[in-house]
Scaffold this motif. Structure first.
Motif, PDB file in Angstrom:
ATOM      1  N   VAL A   1       0.860  -1.186   0.000  1.00 10.27           N
ATOM      2  CA  VAL A   1       0.000   0.000   0.000  1.00 10.27           C
ATOM      3  C   VAL A   1       0.896   1.236   0.000  1.00 10.27           C
ATOM      4  O   VAL A   1       2.058   1.158   0.398  1.00 10.27           O
ATOM      5  N   PRO A   2       0.383   2.359  -0.442  1.00  9.24           N
ATOM      6  CA  PRO A   2       1.229   3.570  -0.513  1.00  9.24           C
ATOM      7  C   PRO A   2       1.789   3.995   0.839  1.00  9.24           C
ATOM      8  O   PRO A   2       2.940   4.411   0.943  1.00  9.24           O
ATOM      9  N   SER A   3       0.949   3.912   1.885  1.00 13.79           N
ATOM     10  CA  SER A   3       1.374   4.341   3.214  1.00 13.79           C
ATOM     11  C   SER A   3       0.579   3.588   4.262  1.00 13.79           C
ATOM     12  O   SER A   3      -0.652   3.551   4.205  1.00 13.79           O
ATOM     13  N   PHE A   4       1.271   2.987   5.223  1.00 11.10           N
ATOM     14  CA  PHE A   4       0.582   2.236   6.268  1.00 11.10           C
ATOM     15  C   PHE A   4      -0.308   3.160   7.113  1.00 11.10           C
ATOM     16  O   PHE A   4      -1.463   2.840   7.400  1.00 11.10           O
ATOM     17  N   LYS A   5       0.227   4.275   7.506  1.00 12.14           N
ATOM     18  CA  LYS A   5      -0.518   5.186   8.376  1.00 12.14           C
ATOM     19  C   LYS A   5      -1.713   5.808   7.656  1.00 12.14           C
ATOM     20  O   LYS A   5      -2.763   6.026   8.248  1.00 12.14           O
ATOM     21  N   THR A   6      -1.543   6.085   6.370  1.00 10.40           N
ATOM     22  CA  THR A   6      -2.627   6.705   5.609  1.00 10.40           C
ATOM     23  C   THR A   6      -3.739   5.706   5.320  1.00 10.40           C
ATOM     24  O   THR A   6      -4.927   6.040   5.387  1.00 10.40           O
TER      25      THR A   6
ATOM     26  N   ASP B   1      -7.609   4.535  11.446  1.00  9.42           N
ATOM     27  CA  ASP B   1      -8.802   4.599  12.301  1.00  9.42           C
ATOM     28  C   ASP B   1      -8.446   4.644  13.789  1.00  9.42           C
ATOM     29  O   ASP B   1      -7.858   3.714  14.343  1.00  9.42           O
ATOM     30  N   THR B   2      -8.817   5.728  14.412  1.00 10.12           N
ATOM     31  CA  THR B   2      -8.441   6.005  15.788  1.00 10.12           C
ATOM     32  C   THR B   2      -9.269   5.208  16.792  1.00 10.12           C
ATOM     33  O   THR B   2     -10.250   4.534  16.442  1.00 10.12           O
ATOM     34  N   GLN B   3      -8.884   5.321  18.055  1.00 13.24           N
ATOM     35  CA  GLN B   3      -9.581   4.640  19.141  1.00 13.24           C
ATOM     36  C   GLN B   3     -11.046   5.046  19.209  1.00 13.24           C
ATOM     37  O   GLN B   3     -11.930   4.193  19.376  1.00 13.24           O
ATOM     38  N   SER B   4     -11.328   6.313  19.047  1.00 14.54           N
ATOM     39  CA  SER B   4     -12.711   6.784  19.161  1.00 14.54           C
ATOM     40  C   SER B   4     -13.596   6.209  18.057  1.00 14.54           C
ATOM     41  O   SER B   4     -14.758   5.853  18.300  1.00 14.54           O
ATOM     42  N   VAL B   5     -13.048   6.123  16.856  1.00 15.90           N
ATOM     43  CA  VAL B   5     -13.805   5.553  15.737  1.00 15.90           C
ATOM     44  C   VAL B   5     -14.080   4.074  15.978  1.00 15.90           C
ATOM     45  O   VAL B   5     -15.202   3.589  15.795  1.00 15.90           O
ATOM     46  N   GLN B   6     -13.057   3.346  16.408  1.00 13.97           N
ATOM     47  CA  GLN B   6     -13.219   1.915  16.637  1.00 13.97           C
ATOM     48  C   GLN B   6     -14.095   1.638  17.863  1.00 13.97           C
ATOM     49  O   GLN B   6     -14.852   0.655  17.882  1.00 13.97           O
ATOM     50  N   LEU B   7     -14.020   2.482  18.859  1.00 16.87           N
ATOM     51  CA  LEU B   7     -14.828   2.271  20.059  1.00 16.87           C
ATOM     52  C   LEU B   7     -16.318   2.387  19.757  1.00 16.87           C
ATOM     53  O   LEU B   7     -17.134   1.632  20.286  1.00 16.87           O
TER      54      LEU B   7
ATOM     55  N   TYR C   1     -12.564  -1.339  10.831  1.00 11.80           N
ATOM     56  CA  TYR C   1     -11.702  -0.179  11.032  1.00 11.80           C
ATOM     57  C   TYR C   1     -10.330  -0.717  11.438  1.00 11.80           C
ATOM     58  O   TYR C   1     -10.228  -1.689  12.207  1.00 11.80           O
ATOM     59  N   ILE C   2      -9.255  -0.076  10.956  1.00  7.21           N
ATOM     60  CA  ILE C   2      -7.902  -0.575  11.220  1.00  7.21           C
ATOM     61  C   ILE C   2      -6.982   0.573  11.591  1.00  7.21           C
ATOM     62  O   ILE C   2      -6.985   1.622  10.952  1.00  7.21           O
ATOM     63  N   LYS C   3      -6.172   0.335  12.613  1.00 13.61           N
ATOM     64  CA  LYS C   3      -5.150   1.284  13.036  1.00 13.61           C
ATOM     65  C   LYS C   3      -3.778   0.618  12.937  1.00 13.61           C
ATOM     66  O   LYS C   3      -3.586  -0.485  13.463  1.00 13.61           O
ATOM     67  N   TYR C   4      -2.850   1.271  12.258  1.00 10.98           N
ATOM     68  CA  TYR C   4      -1.487   0.757  12.152  1.00 10.98           C
ATOM     69  C   TYR C   4      -0.721   1.178  13.401  1.00 10.98           C
ATOM     70  O   TYR C   4      -0.432   2.359  13.603  1.00 10.98           O
ATOM     71  N   GLU C   5      -0.405   0.212  14.259  1.00 12.85           N
ATOM     72  CA  GLU C   5       0.286   0.486  15.514  1.00 12.85           C
ATOM     73  C   GLU C   5       1.787   0.307  15.326  1.00 12.85           C
ATOM     74  O   GLU C   5       2.254  -0.801  15.042  1.00 12.85           O
ATOM     75  N   VAL C   6       2.537   1.390  15.482  1.00 10.84           N
ATOM     76  CA  VAL C   6       3.976   1.349  15.258  1.00 10.84           C
ATOM     77  C   VAL C   6       4.693   0.684  16.430  1.00 10.84           C
ATOM     78  O   VAL C   6       5.494  -0.246  16.256  1.00 10.84           O
TER      79      VAL C   6
ATOM     80  N   CYS D   1       1.625  -4.071  15.286  1.00  9.34           N
ATOM     81  CA  CYS D   1       0.428  -4.838  14.912  1.00  9.34           C
ATOM     82  C   CYS D   1      -0.579  -3.948  14.205  1.00  9.34           C
ATOM     83  O   CYS D   1      -0.492  -2.723  14.232  1.00  9.34           O
ATOM     84  N   PHE D   2      -1.552  -4.611  13.575  1.00  3.91           N
ATOM     85  CA  PHE D   2      -2.743  -3.936  13.050  1.00  3.91           C
ATOM     86  C   PHE D   2      -3.860  -4.139  14.091  1.00  3.91           C
ATOM     87  O   PHE D   2      -4.229  -5.268  14.389  1.00  3.91           O
TER      88      PHE D   2
END
Length: 258
Positions: A76-81, A85-91, A243-248, A252-253
């Protein structure tokens, strides 16, 4: 009359000549015989295909994959981009699709009618869990299996040895979160993992799938596997399934079903 070798050869030659003459004079006889034989063979083949339809279809699909050109790895072009999806969105999604917060392991045992055991999933490997238990709501369990299966399919068409993604965290109880927050700064008090909708898949470790009776398969570079996994997860997210958050820091995803 004694049948000698010479007389036998003469008689055999005469019969062959007569048959050749009949075939030459009446060619339709041979053609009719051949057509009849071919029809019988076609009918037999048709019956065999019909009785083994699932097997024939599977073999045809595999043969097609083997002859196709291997697909390239694009990542993918960018993992972070791609996975922002942030904690609030996933919650919000966790509270919508999840179960009531699980207090402790005893409470989890009483809630198994609402949860699905995912510890024996054939497509993913569940890591040794210290701060969670391998249960998810049915909707999230289906997502996890679909991710693992799509990862297998993608590896196959790219000509890469099969590997299983490793799940490092699943359902957490309130007691687990309290304990985890003492040494994990990313763990929040109102974690999405409390609702059985969320799991983590690490991107820097994978389990090589070995053939039971075959030679040991070569492990593939983690970077290559990570790029393939990213393609699968991007597709799942774009399909509106999670929803997915790239955790540095955690490597993990972090994803929640939606």
């Amino acid at each position: 009359m004694k049948l000698t070798k010479k007389r036998y050869l003469i008689g055999f030659t005469v019969v062959v000549v007569l048959l050749w003459g009949v075939r030459t004079a009446f060619p339709q006889i041979a053609e009719a015989r051949n057509v009849e034989g071919e029809t019988t063979a076609v009918e037999a083949d048709s019956m065999a295909v019909e009785s083994n339809a699932p097997v024939v279809a599977a073999v045809a699909n595999v043969s097609q994959l083997k002859t196709d050109k291997k697909h390239k790895i694009y990542s993918v072009p960018s993992f972070k981009t791609c996975f922002p999806d942030t904690q609030s969105v996933q919650l919000a999604a966790a509270m919508k699709w999840g179960v009531k917060r699980v207090k402790n392991r005893d409470d989890a045992e009483k809630r198994k009618s609402e949860l699905v055991y995912v510890g024996a999933n054939p497509y993913v490997h569940i890591d040794k869990l210290y701060s969670s238990i391998p249960y998810l709501v049915p909707r999230a369990a289906v997502l996890l299996q679909d991710i693992g299966q799509a990862f297998f399919d993608s590896l196959y068409v790219k000509g890469i040895n099969l590997h299983r993604p490793i799940v490092t965290s699943v359902l957490r109880t309130e007691a687990d979160v309290t304990k985890l927050r003492r040494h994990n700064g990313n763990a929040t008090e109102n974690s999405c993992h409390l609702y059985g909708t969320t799991f983590d898949i690490c991107y820097n470790r994978y389990e090589t799938v070995q053939a039971p009776d075959g030679p040991e398969r070569r492990a593939v570079r983690n970077d290559s596997l990570k790029y393939v996994l990213c393609e699968v997860l991007r597709d799942m997210r774009e399909q509106g399934r999670c929803y997915i958050k790239y955790e540095v820091k955690q490597g993990c995803f972090h994803m929640t079903v939606r």
